[in-house]
Design an enzyme around this catalytic site. Structure first.
Site, short mmCIF file in Angstrom:
data_model
loop_
_atom_site.label_atom_id
_atom_site.label_comp_id
_atom_site.label_asym_id
_atom_site.label_seq_id
_atom_site.Cartn_x
_atom_site.Cartn_y
_atom_site.Cartn_z
N HIS A 1 0.87 -1.19 0.00
CA HIS A 1 0.00 0.00 0.00
C HIS A 1 0.90 1.23 0.00
O HIS A 1 1.75 1.39 0.87
CB HIS A 1 -0.91 0.02 1.23
CG HIS A 1 -1.87 1.19 1.22
ND1 HIS A 1 -3.13 1.12 0.66
CD2 HIS A 1 -1.71 2.47 1.67
CE1 HIS A 1 -3.73 2.29 0.79
NE2 HIS A 1 -2.89 3.13 1.39
N CYS A 2 0.71 2.09 -0.99
CA CYS A 2 1.55 3.28 -1.13
C CYS A 2 0.75 4.53 -0.75
O CYS A 2 -0.22 4.86 -1.44
CB CYS A 2 2.05 3.40 -2.57
SG CYS A 2 3.08 4.87 -2.85
N PRO A 3 1.13 5.22 0.31
CA PRO A 3 0.40 6.44 0.68
C PRO A 3 0.56 7.56 -0.33
O PRO A 3 -0.30 8.44 -0.43
CB PRO A 3 1.02 6.82 2.03
CG PRO A 3 2.37 6.19 2.03
CD PRO A 3 2.22 4.92 1.25
#
Length: 332
Positions: A156-158
């Site tokens: 998951h990439c913010p």
């Protein structure tokens, strides 16, 4: 030593626990076709806004500090076109990565009625995520931010406020590539501009005052260097994951165990959208995946794999998979 296939980290428990599917609420009605995917996460939204702000800041400095005041018209036009094109492609890739469903598994489909309707054979095993009450296909992992199970989830990439998964990995790769390119381009232009200003009068090489010009250029140089390193590393790891057909999560769970090589040119073409062409670099062209299966079809496909896999689960592997339940169909 026995090689472990990259895709088979879901282990069949020796004594599988039953799901109690009656506790699952019925799945929501399917969303309308074309409904936009967007994750309502405060940290992710803030990071996405910061990303756009930094790109627009670089755009401002490049145009109004370096190119427009330049006396070399050809130099300004060529570099302006190249930089703006790369910046547009980077932001377009960012939007596609952020607003594309990464491969979410249908939520809440592990109901008692649905499992009974599958008509599974005795001995077949299906897996359910107890967090989102979904039947989990092979290589799917639950994201605590998206609150969904994502097929081929890498991480998951913010910065894109989304998971990187099966459907949007191409856009994430393009985003990191174009950000790295505009960072490198900006650093080269900053270097040439400093040399030009040292040779000429600082008051003539920019429409801003010399102190303001120096501060803006130093900030851009720091930003460009930082993001060049960061996005280059991310680009390399993502390309490696695609070429080896192994996600970041799968690589972490494998640890130091040998891995069976399964990557091929076919996986690369599927990720980028077919045979090599300019569409590989086009953020408006999607990946090339087979026609999606219906809920029943892919659940049956996953369940059929359990007939072929005779995997024994070690205590350590059982601990790693403690968040996944299983249902085994038996003769009554």
């Amino acid at each position: 030593m026995m090689l472990i296939p990259a895709h088979h980290f879901r282990d069949i428990e020796r004594k599988p626990e039953y799901l109690q599917p009656e506790k699952c609420i019925p799945p929501p009605h399917p969303s309308a076709v074309g409904t936009m995917w967007f994750i309502r996460d405060g940290c992710g939204i803030a990071c996405a806004i910061v990303t756009w702000f930094l790109v627009l800041y670089a755009e401002f400095v490049v145009l109004f500090v370096m190119l427009i005041p330049s006396r070399d018209y050809v130099y300004s036009v060529i570099n302006g076109i190249v930089f703006n094109l790369l910046a547009f492609l980077a932001l377009a890739s960012h939007c596609r990565a952020m607003l594309t469903d990464p491969g979410a598994v249908p939520k809440g489909n592990a109901t008692k009625e649905f499992i009974e309707s599958l008509q599974l054979k005795p001995g077949q095993v299906v897996y359910k995520c107890p967090k989102c009450c979904s039947i989990k296909p092979d290589r799917a992992h639950h994201c605590s931010v998206c609150k969904r199970c994502i097929r081929k989830m890498d991480h998951h990439c913010p910065w894109v406020n989304n998971c990187v998964g099966e459907n949007n990995q191409k856009y994430f790769v393009l985003f990191t590539m174009y950000i790295a390119l505009i960072s490198l381009h900006a650093l080269i232009m900053v270097g040439f501009h400093f040399l030009h200003c040292f040779e000429e009068d600082w008051t003539k090489c920019s429409s801003f005052s010399p102190p303001t010009t120096v501060i803006l250029l130093i900030l851009l140089c720091f930003e460009g260097l930082l993001f060049l390193i960061f996005t280059s590393v991310m680009f390399g790891t993502q390309v490696h994951s695609i070429c080896t057909d192994e996600t970041g999560i799968e690589r972490l769970k494998r640890k130091n165990q040998p891995r069976e090589h399964t990557g091929s040119w076919k996986t690369v073409k599927e990720a980028f959208g077919g045979d090599f062409s300019l569409n590989w670099f086009n953020p408006f062209s999607g990946p090339c995946h087979p026609k999606p299966l219906s809920d029943r079809d892919w659940v049956r496909q996953v369940a059929s794999l359990s007939d072929l896999e005779n995997t024994e689960t070690t205590e350590e592997q059982s601990e790693e998979r403690k968040d996944t339940d299983s249902v085994e169909v038996t003769d009554e």
